[in-house]
Write a protein that holds these residues in place. Structure first.
Motif, PDB file in Angstrom:
ATOM      1  N   LEU A   1      28.237  44.629  44.483  1.00  0.00           N
ATOM      2  CA  LEU A   1      29.580  45.055  44.095  1.00  0.00           C
ATOM      3  C   LEU A   1      29.836  46.418  44.718  1.00  0.00           C
ATOM      4  CD1 LEU A   1      32.091  44.400  42.422  1.00  0.00           C
ATOM      5  CD2 LEU A   1      31.064  45.615  40.518  1.00  0.00           C
ATOM      6  N   LEU A   2      30.873  46.491  45.522  1.00  0.00           N
ATOM      7  CA  LEU A   2      31.192  47.703  46.263  1.00  0.00           C
ATOM      8  C   LEU A   2      32.329  48.453  45.582  1.00  0.00           C
ATOM      9  CD1 LEU A   2      30.871  49.338  48.994  1.00  0.00           C
ATOM     10  CD2 LEU A   2      32.750  47.935  49.845  1.00  0.00           C
ATOM     11  N   GLU A   3      32.165  49.762  45.523  1.00  0.00           N
ATOM     12  CA  GLU A   3      33.289  50.610  45.114  1.00  0.00           C
ATOM     13  C   GLU A   3      33.558  51.586  46.249  1.00  0.00           C
ATOM     14  OE1 GLU A   3      33.019  52.495  41.353  1.00  0.00           O
ATOM     15  OE2 GLU A   3      33.200  50.628  40.236  1.00  0.00           O
ATOM     16  N   VAL A   4      34.833  51.813  46.530  1.00  0.00           N
ATOM     17  CA  VAL A   4      35.231  52.686  47.641  1.00  0.00           C
ATOM     18  C   VAL A   4      36.074  53.820  47.077  1.00  0.00           C
ATOM     19  CG1 VAL A   4      36.486  52.815  49.814  1.00  0.00           C
ATOM     20  CG2 VAL A   4      35.199  50.764  49.267  1.00  0.00           C
ATOM     21  N   PHE A   5      35.739  55.046  47.487  1.00  0.00           N
ATOM     22  CA  PHE A   5      36.504  56.225  47.059  1.00  0.00           C
ATOM     23  C   PHE A   5      37.028  56.946  48.297  1.00  0.00           C
ATOM     24  CE2 PHE A   5      33.374  55.420  43.769  1.00  0.00           C
ATOM     25  CZ  PHE A   5      34.166  55.373  42.643  1.00  0.00           C
ATOM     26  N   PHE A   6      38.255  57.404  48.221  1.00  0.00           N
ATOM     27  CA  PHE A   6      38.878  58.156  49.318  1.00  0.00           C
ATOM     28  C   PHE A   6      38.979  59.614  48.896  1.00  0.00           C
ATOM     29  CE2 PHE A   6      40.204  53.803  49.687  1.00  0.00           C
ATOM     30  CZ  PHE A   6      40.104  53.540  51.048  1.00  0.00           C
ATOM     31  N   ILE A   7      38.454  60.497  49.779  1.00  0.00           N
ATOM     32  CA  ILE A   7      38.410  61.927  49.465  1.00  0.00           C
ATOM     33  C   ILE A   7      39.372  62.643  50.407  1.00  0.00           C
ATOM     34  CG2 ILE A   7      36.900  63.938  49.282  1.00  0.00           C
ATOM     35  CD1 ILE A   7      34.602  61.706  49.071  1.00  0.00           C
ATOM     36  N   HIS A   8      40.188  63.524  49.839  1.00  0.00           N
ATOM     37  CA  HIS A   8      41.202  64.273  50.611  1.00  0.00           C
ATOM     38  C   HIS A   8      42.132  63.326  51.351  1.00  0.00           C
ATOM     39  CE1 HIS A   8      39.036  67.851  49.580  1.00  0.00           C
ATOM     40  NE2 HIS A   8      37.957  67.478  50.249  1.00  0.00           N
ATOM     41  N   PHE A   9      42.474  62.247  50.707  1.00  0.00           N
ATOM     42  CA  PHE A   9      43.345  61.269  51.372  1.00  0.00           C
ATOM     43  C   PHE A   9      44.789  61.718  51.188  1.00  0.00           C
ATOM     44  CE2 PHE A   9      45.318  57.240  52.352  1.00  0.00           C
ATOM     45  CZ  PHE A   9      44.441  56.675  53.271  1.00  0.00           C
ATOM     46  N   PRO A  10      45.540  61.892  52.293  1.00  0.00           N
ATOM     47  CA  PRO A  10      46.908  62.438  52.160  1.00  0.00           C
ATOM     48  C   PRO A  10      47.898  61.376  51.674  1.00  0.00           C
ATOM     49  CG  PRO A  10      46.454  61.918  54.437  1.00  0.00           C
ATOM     50  CD  PRO A  10      45.186  61.603  53.688  1.00  0.00           C
ATOM     51  N   THR A  11      48.989  61.852  51.105  1.00  0.00           N
ATOM     52  CA  THR A  11      50.082  60.947  50.724  1.00  0.00           C
ATOM     53  C   THR A  11      51.285  61.154  51.620  1.00  0.00           C
ATOM     54  OG1 THR A  11      50.823  62.577  49.117  1.00  0.00           O
ATOM     55  CG2 THR A  11      49.397  60.823  48.309  1.00  0.00           C
ATOM     56  N   GLY A  12      51.334  62.305  52.344  1.00  0.00           N
ATOM     57  CA  GLY A  12      52.454  62.562  53.257  1.00  0.00           C
ATOM     58  C   GLY A  12      51.931  63.066  54.587  1.00  0.00           C
ATOM     59  N   LEU A  13      52.500  62.571  55.669  1.00  0.00           N
ATOM     60  CA  LEU A  13      52.101  62.982  57.014  1.00  0.00           C
ATOM     61  C   LEU A  13      53.353  63.109  57.876  1.00  0.00           C
ATOM     62  CD1 LEU A  13      49.096  60.572  57.748  1.00  0.00           C
ATOM     63  CD2 LEU A  13      48.913  63.011  57.342  1.00  0.00           C
TER      64      LEU A  13
ATOM     65  N   ARG B   1      44.922  63.543  60.642  1.00  0.00           N
ATOM     66  CA  ARG B   1      44.324  64.173  59.459  1.00  0.00           C
ATOM     67  C   ARG B   1      42.948  63.568  59.242  1.00  0.00           C
ATOM     68  NH1 ARG B   1      46.913  66.355  54.754  1.00  0.00           N
ATOM     69  NH2 ARG B   1      48.793  66.618  56.039  1.00  0.00           N
ATOM     70  N   LYS B   2      42.022  64.396  58.860  1.00  0.00           N
ATOM     71  CA  LYS B   2      40.671  63.898  58.616  1.00  0.00           C
ATOM     72  C   LYS B   2      40.428  63.782  57.121  1.00  0.00           C
ATOM     73  CE  LYS B   2      35.886  64.594  60.020  1.00  0.00           C
ATOM     74  NZ  LYS B   2      34.965  65.466  60.748  1.00  0.00           N
ATOM     75  N   ALA B   3      39.910  62.625  56.718  1.00  0.00           N
ATOM     76  CA  ALA B   3      39.558  62.405  55.305  1.00  0.00           C
ATOM     77  C   ALA B   3      38.148  61.830  55.286  1.00  0.00           C
ATOM     78  CB  ALA B   3      40.546  61.448  54.659  1.00  0.00           C
ATOM     79  N   TYR B   4      37.665  61.576  54.063  1.00  0.00           N
ATOM     80  CA  TYR B   4      36.332  60.995  53.936  1.00  0.00           C
ATOM     81  C   TYR B   4      36.415  59.768  53.047  1.00  0.00           C
ATOM     82  CZ  TYR B   4      34.415  65.078  56.188  1.00  0.00           C
ATOM     83  OH  TYR B   4      34.128  66.033  57.110  1.00  0.00           O
ATOM     84  N   VAL B   5      35.576  58.807  53.341  1.00  0.00           N
ATOM     85  CA  VAL B   5      35.494  57.586  52.530  1.00  0.00           C
ATOM     86  C   VAL B   5      34.078  57.469  52.012  1.00  0.00           C
ATOM     87  CG1 VAL B   5      35.939  55.126  52.450  1.00  0.00           C
ATOM     88  CG2 VAL B   5      37.111  56.516  54.124  1.00  0.00           C
ATOM     89  N   GLU B   6      33.999  57.219  50.697  1.00  0.00           N
ATOM     90  CA  GLU B   6      32.676  57.065  50.082  1.00  0.00           C
ATOM     91  C   GLU B   6      32.494  55.609  49.680  1.00  0.00           C
ATOM     92  OE1 GLU B   6      29.911  59.197  46.671  1.00  0.00           O
ATOM     93  OE2 GLU B   6      32.070  59.489  46.637  1.00  0.00           O
ATOM     94  N   PHE B   7      31.405  55.018  50.123  1.00  0.00           N
ATOM     95  CA  PHE B   7      31.074  53.632  49.775  1.00  0.00           C
ATOM     96  C   PHE B   7      29.909  53.661  48.792  1.00  0.00           C
ATOM     97  CE2 PHE B   7      32.862  53.531  54.057  1.00  0.00           C
ATOM     98  CZ  PHE B   7      33.862  52.585  53.899  1.00  0.00           C
ATOM     99  N   VAL B   8      30.100  53.024  47.623  1.00  0.00           N
ATOM    100  CA  VAL B   8      29.068  53.016  46.590  1.00  0.00           C
ATOM    101  C   VAL B   8      28.747  51.578  46.220  1.00  0.00           C
ATOM    102  CG1 VAL B   8      28.388  53.899  44.323  1.00  0.00           C
ATOM    103  CG2 VAL B   8      30.063  55.144  45.685  1.00  0.00           C
ATOM    104  N   ASN B   9      27.484  51.236  46.211  1.00  0.00           N
ATOM    105  CA  ASN B   9      27.041  49.914  45.747  1.00  0.00           C
ATOM    106  C   ASN B   9      26.640  50.053  44.288  1.00  0.00           C
ATOM    107  OD1 ASN B   9      25.917  47.456  45.249  1.00  0.00           O
ATOM    108  ND2 ASN B   9      24.465  47.494  46.953  1.00  0.00           N
ATOM    109  N   VAL B  10      27.472  49.544  43.371  1.00  0.00           N
ATOM    110  CA  VAL B  10      27.228  49.740  41.926  1.00  0.00           C
ATOM    111  C   VAL B  10      26.484  48.552  41.307  1.00  0.00           C
ATOM    112  CG1 VAL B  10      29.178  51.286  41.610  1.00  0.00           C
ATOM    113  CG2 VAL B  10      29.514  48.823  41.385  1.00  0.00           C
ATOM    114  N   SER B  11      26.034  47.614  42.142  1.00  0.00           N
ATOM    115  CA  SER B  11      25.340  46.440  41.597  1.00  0.00           C
ATOM    116  C   SER B  11      23.830  46.604  41.759  1.00  0.00           C
ATOM    117  CB  SER B  11      25.809  45.186  42.333  1.00  0.00           C
ATOM    118  OG  SER B  11      25.360  45.246  43.669  1.00  0.00           O
ATOM    119  N   LYS B  12      23.106  45.540  41.459  1.00  0.00           N
ATOM    120  CA  LYS B  12      21.655  45.550  41.604  1.00  0.00           C
ATOM    121  C   LYS B  12      21.216  44.785  42.848  1.00  0.00           C
ATOM    122  CE  LYS B  12      21.030  45.909  36.633  1.00  0.00           C
ATOM    123  NZ  LYS B  12      20.609  45.238  35.402  1.00  0.00           N
ATOM    124  N   CYS B  13      22.172  44.450  43.739  1.00  0.00           N
ATOM    125  CA  CYS B  13      21.858  43.719  44.971  1.00  0.00           C
ATOM    126  C   CYS B  13      22.269  44.570  46.162  1.00  0.00           C
ATOM    127  CB  CYS B  13      22.626  42.397  45.041  1.00  0.00           C
ATOM    128  SG  CYS B  13      22.314  41.301  43.686  1.00  0.00           S
TER     129      CYS B  13
END
Length: 1440
Positions: free
Chosen positions: A914-926, A932-944
């Motif tokens: 199970l993947l969870e994705v978080f966007f860091i410093h993601f803009p709403t207006g351009l 623009r540079k942002a970061y994406v965090e990928f987290v595996n919240v499962s046991k697989c």
């Protein structure tokens, strides 16, 4: 009225029969008691004669009597009390209910199909008991005793002496003034002596001898020997003898309401043994022995003297039914009547009745009629005639009839017993009893006149009543039924005499007569007239019969029937007759049901519910209350609250009866099953500061079919890429949220340990709030191992197996009045298998004091979450969802069939990552084009562990994760100026305005021919994300070129390292919303350069003109834009230098300003030119600042390649199959290529923004793709102007092929021509008047093929402008040249002017004119070299 067992012609004679008294000795009573019967009861089944009887009337005419019946009863000296009679009638009605399987009469009237009971046996029983229980009165003689049977036993010591005593007793009762009851017909009552003989125990010879003695003393006509008890009672069980008594005794008629005493009715007997209490009428405690010296029993309907001091029989119904008939039956089931009697004894009793009637009673009646007739004749001749003559003398011959309202209230007038008027009435009654209706009618008619003359209204009413009945019963119907007689009688009884009992008798008889004549309307009016407040039971019965009249009419009056049934039900209820009340309401409900009369329906259902509950018919009660609640009620809030409380109370009682039974179905609140939504997965995490979770899917999102289709296409796209361009046949799009719009034909897949949320849509239809407590889902689970082993054990109950499926319980769920609200209920599967969600289970209750209609009244405890509800019941509601209607085959189209809907039947599969994705410093207006540079965090919240992570989007030009290699991708913002998102290099001043060259391959950025630019692999380290691990990656964003709000969909695709049989992959969705505002507009053109350069660049120079406009209107706080760099990217061309460099290095553009740039472009060197397959691009950067942005690295190159992706995807044109056309098309293609160029311009800029009094620097880039020489290209998409309306053109299909002739613009680029000449030329005109100026024409072949060229100088211009310019100059030398230019060759021809150039490809026949080229204006200054001074002329030569 309802159908009756008896016709009216049978009913009336049976209701008025000769009455005979019975007086028994003590011993005789004992003999009959052996059969559990009194003497009168013993005779009852045999009291109807089996043969016709004859008698002679006063005129000696023979009169036949059919079916004569006599009524024998024991002498009772106390009249029955009204209260006791009411109790008796109440018991009779309550004891008579509709039989099981009663024949129902189905009546169809208009839209109604009514199921109505055809008969009303309770009414017939009531009527029979009512007529039998009427007390004897003085104004009529119909129920006065005509004879008296004196009964003694043969076993007595002195039977004849006993007879004497009994005779004296009878005489005393009749003639002693102490006894006003019973009533006797005439003073000389017939006495009939009966000797009872017990065959089994008595001495037969003695009995015979006593009988002989009796015959001698009383005559053979006056006595009888009756032999009974032929067998002993202990032999009763050996042989089954019919019991004809039970049907009579169970009717509780007035004749059998007697307590039985062993002692004879003599002065000497004063016994009250236990047998006194043996009674068959349920009135044991009300039987008294009066304290009079004669020791006669009180009437069985006697109540305590204190209970009803008034003697009026029509008092209020205060005596309610204390015991019903079935209880009496229960008590009497063990009693066998006639146990000592054989069938021979039955015949003997029957014979006895025959003998008594033939020999005793009828002769006595015949003789009495003659005597009365004689008396009347003699009296008429004397006193009556004198009286009538006197009246005639004084008042005229005719007496005017007075209306009843004019008559005085003289109902109290009493005639003496010997009054001649009463003798007429007596004779009329006797004739009526023996069915001589003609004579009876004439007597009643005569008496009526006499009574009216005397204004004796009670007597007159009685005579009118019987005259009407006699007239109706007359054989041959000589006269019509005088209904007005009955009406007058009823009005008199009711209004003047205040005697409702007699009025009721009139109504019962008249209604039956009218019914027999099908006069239902009149009968109904009559019945309704007698309903009153004094007796609920009578009113109920009459209203019910009136209702039956309405329904039995020729045109049934259905609504009147229903209305009167409701009224009858109400009166039954008041009378304590709950079963009958319920029956009436149920019958009426058939009419009101489903007709939109909701208030009437509610009232009926509420009453049915209450009555059913009282009768412990709890299921019916629940059903009725349920109907009130599930219909759209128009009741007030208070009324609805009352209904709901009643329902809960009844339901509570039902559930307590079977606490372990299945949960009942609750009617409230409404559930919209089709709106049920099912969501698989965890809830979305909220945003945490700069960290924003992927939007994914949630129940809060509205369904959008267009969006759903887009997600489906994205998933299909990525699955096709993963499976090498083919979508697997078993592929189905992933559905995390199921609703009525999704495809629910397959079993959905859920993952173990991931919650399943079911959203149930509740609606409260009532105006009172509903409180649901302990609300949870009801489910059925079948554990299964999908690896092949099946475990068939089915777990049903939630509470018993929480380790299989965890269930969330909502403790309180409040639905305000008329509120629609959804509840989200969760299940947590802990095991693999098949889950079936059945419904919801909850406690239904309401809140006390919640009568506020607006729903916002003070609800106690609402704010604390603890509601004080009065009562609640536990139940369930099933979620039954109907699938979509099938409409594919012909059979499905012609019938109504529905497919399955399996959204509530998920299959629980094994664990998945199970993947969870978080966007860091993601803009709403351009800004448009902003990077623009942002970061994406990928987290595996499962046991697989998960692998194969990819992202797919319809807008790949919006974002990038960088190139494939670390060299091309800056890992973090470098420490250069303003922390740029670009990879930058500080440059020295010498390199300004000249190109810095670098190169990169599009393959490094995931772009190439045949690839899918929308599907982007996410560069995970080691391509695997382990359980619990997280990875942060940089992500560059570029604002879309169009201003406005953009929704950009990302679909993340990933797989499990371990392949699962059910689920191959999983997806995660994210929708980014970006608002872009205007920044720069860039437009560019490219054209060939005509100037001669160094050898290296000959024939390959181009000029690039770039226009940049600041279109920003400062809405984002932008002060100005700086153009910091212009880069080119191409496989064959590169920018060399800036042509128009100004003093100011930095190009600034304030709002609405434009800037123009001109660059020189040259072909790449051979070593720089890459092959088509290698996808190598050459980047050239021209810098306007002191920092070079490396355009061949991320993110500049990424976004450049993304902008090219649409171009790279376009398929190459396939060659045509026709050889003739092919050569022509090839030629056109070669000519077209001469005007094509693949040069791409990247304009990089910085914007200075003031925000919150701080200055920010934004940066961005715009792309212009130059494809054609001389054609303007734009960085932003151009709006297509709608074409003007044109007339339709019709053409043949063969003419639609593309013309093989190239356009003029394409031809002008085939041969490049340029004139070379001296800028100034000195010529001494004074020496030589002809000046020869050398002019060179340079021809360049721009195509890849050989070109034949013709240069024609004979061409004369005709344009007026040219004529003005040329003056006297002309061309000298060779006027036409023919030459061939090889590919890319350059040739010079000298001394040419205004040429006309023709060119053709060498292997082609067609000659194309390549003239009309506008070369650059040629200006030659010619100086005159004469010594007197200079003469200068300017001549302009233009090449066409």
């Amino acid at each position: 009225m309802a159908q009756c067992v008896q016709s009216v012609q049978e009913l009336i004679p049976d209701s008025f029969v000769p009455c005979v008294a019975a007086l028994c000795s003590d011993e005789a009573e004992r003999l009959t008691r052996l059969n559990h019967l009194s003497f009168a009861e013993l005779l009852k089944p045999f009291s109807r004669l089996t043969s016709e009887v004859h008698m002679r009337d006063p005129n000696n005419q023979l009169h036949v009597i059919k079916n004569l019946k006599i009524a024998v009863s024991n002498i009772i000296t106390q009249p029955p009390q009204p209260g006791a009679i009411r109790k008796l009638l109440n018991d009779v009605v309550s004891g008579s209910q509709p039989a099981e399987g009663l024949v129902a009469n189905v009546i169809t009237a208009g839209d109604y199909d009514l199921n109505i009971s055809a008969t009303t046996p309770w009414f017939e029983s009531y009527r029979e008991s009512f007529l039998q229980s009427m007390p004897a009165s003085d104004h009529e003689f119909l129920n006065h005793y005509l004879a008296c049977m004196l009964v003694a036993s043969s076993s007595e010591a002195e039977p004849v002496e006993q007879f004497s005593k009994l005779s004296q007793e009878q005489h005393r009762i009749q003639h002693n003034s102490d006894y006003s009851y019973p009533k006797w017909f005439i003073p000389n009552t017939l006495k009939y002596y009966v000797l009872l003989h017990d065959v089994s125990a008595g001495d037969e010879q003695r009995a015979e001898s006593i009988y002989e003695e009796m015959k001698q003393k009383y005559g053979t006509q006056g006595c009888y020997l009756l032999k009974i008890n032929s067998r002993t009672s202990n032999r009763a069980s050996d042989e089954q003898i019919p019991d004809p008594w039970s049907q009579y005794l169970q009717k509780n008629s007035i004749q059998n309401q007697e307590s039985y005493e062993d002692g004879p009715c003599t002065i000497t007997s004063n016994k009250n043994s236990d047998s006194n209490l043996l009674s068959l009428d349920g009135l044991d405690n009300e039987v008294k022995v009066d304290g009079l010296p004669n020791s006669f029993r009180a009437h069985p309907l006697q109540l305590d003297t204190s209970s009803d001091p008034s003697n009026s029989i029509d008092g209020p119904d205060h005596v309610k039914s204390a015991s019903s008939l079935h209880e009496t039956k229960k008590a009497n089931t063990g009693i066998i009547h006639g146990a000592c009697l054989t069938l021979t004894d039955h015949d003997r009793i029957r014979q006895f009745i025959q003998e008594f009637t033939f020999r005793g009673l009828l002769p006595h009646i015949e003789k009495t009629i003659r005597q009365l007739n004689d008396q009347l004749i003699s009296r008429k001749g004397l006193s009556r005639s004198l009286f009538s003559a006197t009246k005639k003398w004084f008042s005229g011959s005719k007496v005017p009839e007075k209306s009843i309202n004019e008559l005085k209230n003289t109902s109290g007038l009493l005639y003496p017993p010997e009054a001649p008027e009463l003798q007429i009435r007596k004779m009329a009654d006797l004739c009526f009893l023996v069915q001589h209706y003609d004579l009876a009618y004439s007597c009643y008619h005569t008496a009526k006149k006499d009574f009216l003359n005397d204004q004796a209204m009670l007597y007159a009413a009685g005579a009118l009543e019987m005259a009407a009945v006699s007239a109706f019963l007359q054989p041959g119907a000589p006269r019509p039924y005088p209904a007005h007689y009955m009406d007058t009688a009823i009005q008199t009884y009711r209004d003047i005499c205040k005697n409702m009992v007699l009025a009721e008798r009139c109504v019962l008889l008249s209604a039956e007569i009218l019914k027999s004549q099908s006069k239902y309307s009149e009968a109904a009016a009559l019945l309704i007239r007698l309903t009153s407040e004094d007796s609920d039971l009578r009113s109920a019965l009459l209203l019910e019969q009136a209702a039956h009249c309405f329904i039995n009419m020729k045109s049934p009056m259905v609504r009147k029937y229903a209305f009167h049934m409701i009224l009858a039900g109400h009166r039954f209820s008041k009378a304590g007759q709950k079963k009958h009340a319920l029956r009436c309401y149920c019958q009426a409900m058939q009419v009101y049901k489903g007709k939109g009369w909701s208030l009437a329906e509610d009232h009926i259902n509420f009453t049915i519910g209450r009555q059913s509950y009282t009768l412990r018919q709890l299921d019916n009660a629940v059903s009725a209350f349920r109907h009130i609640l599930i219909n759209e009620s128009k009741q007030s809030a208070a009324q609805q609250g009352a209904f709901l409380r009643e329902y809960l109370y009844v339901y509570k009682n039902v559930s307590q009866l079977s606490p372990d039974g299945p949960l009942p179905q609750l009617p409230l609140p409404y559930i919209n099953s089709s709106a049920t939504r099912v969501f698989f997965g965890h809830d979305r995490r909220p945003a945490d500061g700069e960290k924003q979770a992927a939007t994914h899917i949630s129940l809060d999102q509205e369904y959008d079919s267009e969006s759903s289709q887009q997600w489906r296409e994205l998933e299909e796209q990525v699955v096709a890429v993963v499976n090498r361009g083919v979508i697997p046949s078993n592929f189905h799009p992933t559905q995390y949220c199921l609703n009525s719009y999704s495809d629910n034909s397959r079993f959905p897949l859920a993952v173990v340990e991931e919650p399943i949320t079911v959203e149930v849509a509740f609606r409260n239809p009532l105006k009172v709030p509903l409180l649901l407590t302990d609300l949870s889902l009801l489910w059925k689970f079948q554990p299964k191992d999908f690896s092949g082993k099946d475990n068939e054990e089915v777990k049903e109950l939630v509470t018993s197996e929480p380790e299989m499926i965890g269930t969330e319980v909502i403790s309180e769920f409040l639905l305000n009045s008329e509120e629609s609200k959804v509840a989200r209920l969760k299940l947590f599967p802990h095991h693999v298998g098949e889950l079936h969600i059945l419904g919801v289970v909850y406690n239904l209750g309401t809140i006390q004091g919640s009568m506020a209609v607006d729903g916002i009244g003070a609800l106690p405890g609402c704010h604390t979450g603890k509601h004080f509800f009065s009562m609640s019941v536990r139940g369930r509601q099933d979620l039954e969802i109907q699938g979509p209607r099938l409409n594919n085959t012909k059979e499905e189209k012609t019938s109504i069939k529905y497919g399955p809907d399996r959204r509530l039947d998920p299959i629980i599969t094994e664990e998945m990552p199970l993947l969870e994705v978080f966007f860091i410093h993601f803009p709403t207006g351009l800004l448009c084009g902003e990077i623009r540079k942002a970061y994406v965090e990928f987290v595996n919240v499962s046991k697989c562990p998960l692998t194969g992570l990819k992202v797919v989007s319809k807008r790949p030009e919006f974002f990038t994760f960088g190139g494939n290699t670390a060299v091309l991708t800056p890992l973090s913002p470098s420490a250069s100026e303003n922390c740029s998102a670009y990879k930058t290099v500080v440059t020295d001043s010498t390199s300004v305005c000249t190109a810095l060259i670098s190169s990169a391959s599009s393959v490094d950025f995931g772009i190439g021919i045949g690839s899918q630019p929308e599907v982007i692999p996410v560069p995970l380290p080691d391509t695997v994300l382990l359980p619990g691990a997280s990875v942060q990656l940089p992500m560059w964003l570029r604002g879309p070129d169009e201003e406005g709000v953009h929704e950009i969909n990302f679909l993340f695709y990933y797989e499990s390292v371990k392949k699962q049989p059910k689920i191959r992959h999983r997806i995660l969705r994210h929708t980014a919303v970006i608002c872009t505002s205007r920044s720069l507009n860039v437009r560019a053109t490219v054209c060939r350069s005509n100037s001669l350069e160094d050898e290296e660049g000959r024939g390959g120079n181009m000029l690039v003109f770039v226009d940049v406009e600041n279109t920003n209107t400062s809405e984002a706080g932008v002060k100005e834009f700086h153009i910091v760099q212009v880069s080119s990217s191409s496989k064959h061309w590169k920018l060399q230098k800036s042509v128009n460099l100004s003093e100011n290095k930095d190009a600034k553009l304030a709002s609405r300003e434009k800037g123009k740039f001109c660059f020189k472009a040259i072909r790449c060197k051979e070593k720089e030119v890459a092959t088509q397959s290698s996808e190598k691009y050459t980047f050239a950067d021209i810098i306007f600042g002191n920092e070079q942005i490396v355009s061949s690295a991320s993110p500049c190159a990424d976004f450049f390649y993304r902008s090219l992706s649409s171009e790279l995807k376009t398929p190459q044109a396939q060659p045509s199959g026709h050889t003739e056309k092919q050569s022509a098309e090839d030629a056109v293609r070669l000519i077209q290529k001469c005007s094509e160029v693949d040069l791409n311009i990247v304009v990089l800029w910085k914007a200075y923004v003031v925000e919150d009094s701080k200055q920010l620097i934004l940066e961005g880039q715009h792309h212009v793709i130059l494809r054609t020489i001389g054609k303007e290209a734009f960085s932003y998409p151009q709006k297509q102007e709608p074409p003007e309306m044109e007339l339709l053109k019709f053409s043949r299909p063969e003419n639609t092929s593309v013309s093989s002739r190239p356009s003029v613009e394409q031809l002008s680029n085939l041969i490049k021509t340029s004139l070379h000449y001296p800028e100034s030329f000195n010529h001494p005109f004074h020496q030589k008047s002809l000046c020869l100026v050398p002019v060179t024409l340079l021809l360049s072949n721009c195509s890849k093929a050989d070109v034949d060229v013709i240069v024609d100088l004979r061409h004369k211009t005709t344009s007026p402008e040219a004529l003005e310019v040329h003056g006297s100059f002309t061309w000298l030398g060779q006027t036409q040249y023919k030459l061939q230019l090889k590919s890319q060759e350059i040739h010079s021809v000298y001394n040419l002017g205004t040429p006309r150039v023709f060119a053709k490809l060498s292997d082609q026949v067609t000659v194309f004119e390549a003239s009309q080229q506008n070369s650059m204006p040629a200006l030659i200054i010619i100086n005159n070299g004469y010594g007197f001074g200079k003469k200068s002329e300017k001549r302009k030569y233009e090449g066409f």
